[in-house]
Design a protein around this motif. Structure first.
Motif, PDB file in Angstrom:
ATOM      1  N   ILE A  58       0.808  -1.084   0.212  1.00 19.92           N
ATOM      2  CA  ILE A  58      -0.050  -0.103   0.021  1.00 19.92           C
ATOM      3  C   ILE A  58       0.805   1.228  -0.024  1.00 19.92           C
ATOM      4  CG2 ILE A  58      -1.795   1.160   1.239  1.00 19.92           C
ATOM      5  CD1 ILE A  58      -2.360  -1.549   2.610  1.00 19.92           C
ATOM      6  N   LEU A  77      -2.477   4.034  10.152  1.00 16.73           N
ATOM      7  CA  LEU A  77      -3.086   2.613   9.533  1.00 16.73           C
ATOM      8  C   LEU A  77      -2.007   1.684   9.990  1.00 16.73           C
ATOM      9  CD1 LEU A  77      -2.610   3.822   5.439  1.00 16.73           C
ATOM     10  CD2 LEU A  77      -4.766   3.847   7.065  1.00 16.73           C
ATOM     11  N   TRP A 167      -2.597  -1.032  -3.666  1.00 17.09           N
ATOM     12  CA  TRP A 167      -3.445   0.136  -3.282  1.00 17.09           C
ATOM     13  C   TRP A 167      -2.594   1.223  -3.257  1.00 17.09           C
ATOM     14  CZ3 TRP A 167      -6.749   2.509   0.792  1.00 17.09           C
ATOM     15  CH2 TRP A 167      -8.282   2.511   0.318  1.00 17.09           C
ATOM     16  N   TYR A 329     -12.218   4.422   6.104  1.00 14.35           N
ATOM     17  CA  TYR A 329     -11.968   2.749   6.952  1.00 14.35           C
ATOM     18  C   TYR A 329     -13.036   1.601   6.111  1.00 14.35           C
ATOM     19  CZ  TYR A 329      -8.679   4.669  10.158  1.00 14.35           C
ATOM     20  OH  TYR A 329      -7.593   5.216  10.677  1.00 14.35           O
ATOM     21  N   PHE A 332     -10.915   0.877   2.820  1.00 13.43           N
ATOM     22  CA  PHE A 332      -9.803   0.017   3.337  1.00 13.43           C
ATOM     23  C   PHE A 332     -10.004  -1.233   3.633  1.00 13.43           C
ATOM     24  CE2 PHE A 332      -5.831  -0.111   6.085  1.00 13.43           C
ATOM     25  CZ  PHE A 332      -5.125  -0.308   5.229  1.00 13.43           C
TER      26      PHE A 332
END
Length: 343
Positions: A58, A77, A167, A329, A332
């Motif tokens: 990511i 994160l 990502w 979130y 995610f």
């Protein structure tokens, strides 16, 4: 002793020009167009060589020069991923550090002169494996092989196209956004504005609500102050317990990409500041801050890790956390689920 003239003047000159739209920048437009075309060719060439790893990567980066708040987002994160039972690791270029060898493993006790400021802060705050080095692929592989990380966060590196990624999060500063919309050197962009349409998530730091940037719906984010921390001792005090309340104007120093954001945060807490800005990742020495004398001094956590060895009793840093919306979130979590990392 009076404060010295700002060491940030060269950076400030260009940032002011890019974000205030100085007319003479259009003279550099042909060069910007050429560099933009070359960047596209380079990207296509390097992406063909990128090989996925056994763990998803990511990238948390940006397409502009100047600070956007990546480090607090990385820390948030990591904490979220650990709460999901995952084993995250972080890779970084390690600007400002010179390690004996690379990839270099950063722990909470690593010398900042070797690790760089941001990697050390992440290791201290997030308590996860951090690896630095110019070869990001080698850093990823070492985290997987030696630390059994099953998800990797790249601190910056959006334009490091040899690095395979699953990502991408692009951060923008809420006050600056894309500036004049031009690529270097006529503007602050590392890539064209259309790059925003290709990333998985755009976040605007300093925005209270979602905004549209170049036709892309961006999510809001803010940096929330949480406590005052003593640089020398680590003591923490609540925000309303000002240890420097006796000073009507307090000295503040920065070595970050967007110093004005820090000064405005302090002013938002009701503190009148006398700011002194140094270049991003500046390696502070005691003589840089001698002008403060015995008076209180405020700084960011990123700068504090470089000043701890010579800090005075009344030096404090402001601890902040990235406040990301629930919508982020949700997105995610969906990515983590599709990647097979969570059920």
């Amino acid at each position: 002793m009076a404060a010295p003239k700002s060491s940030h003047s060269r950076e400030a000159f260009w940032l002011d020009a890019w974000y205030q739209g100085r007319w003479w920048l259009w003279l550099l437009w042909p060069l910007s167009l050429l560099l933009r075309l070359l960047a596209g060719v380079r990207r296509r060439r390097l992406q063909k060589r990128a090989t996925p790893f056994s763990a998803p990567v990511i990238v948390v980066g940006n397409i502009t020069l100047g600070g956007t708040g990546k480090t607090p987002v990385i820390i948030a994160l990591v904490r979220y991923l650990k709460a999901q039972g995952l084993r995250p690791g972080v890779i970084s270029r390690g600007y400002g550090g010179s390690a004996p060898s690379y990839p270099y493993f950063v722990s909470a006790t690593s010398p900042v002169s070797e690790s760089g400021d941001e990697p050390l802060l992440i290791a201290m705050e997030a308590d996860c494996p951090v690896m630095v080095g110019a070869d990001r692929n080698a850093s990823v592989q070492k985290l997987i092989n030696e630390h059994q990380c099953n998800v990797i966060l790249s601190d910056d590196g959006m334009q490091h196209y040899k690095l395979s990624r699953q990502w991408e999060i692009c951060l923008l500063d809420g006050a600056r956004l894309l500036g004049n919309g031009l690529c270097l050197p006529a503007g602050p962009l590392r890539e064209g504005p259309e790059r925003l349409q290709e990333v998985d998530c755009v976040i605007v730091n300093g925005s209270k609500q979602g905004v549209s940037v170049n036709g892309v719906e961006a999510l809001p984010m803010s940096l929330q102050p949480t406590a005052w921390c003593n640089v020398q001792t680590g003591e923490q005090l609540p925000l309303d317990a000002l240890p420097f309340a006796g000073d009507t104007v307090v000295n503040a120093v920065t070595g970050i990409g967007n110093p004005d954001r820090f000064y405005k945060t302090l002013q938002g807490l009701g503190i009148a500041v006398r700011g002194q800005s140094f270049p991003d990742h500046h390696a502070f020495h005691a003589e840089d801050l001698a002008y403060v004398g015995s008076r209180p001094l405020l700084m960011t956590a990123k700068d504090a890790v470089k000043c701890q060895s010579f800090a005075k009793p009344d030096w404090w840093y402001l601890s902040v956390e990235a406040d990301l919306p629930a919508q982020f979130y949700d997105q995610f979590s969906e990515f983590l689920s599709k990647s097979g990392l969570v059920g």
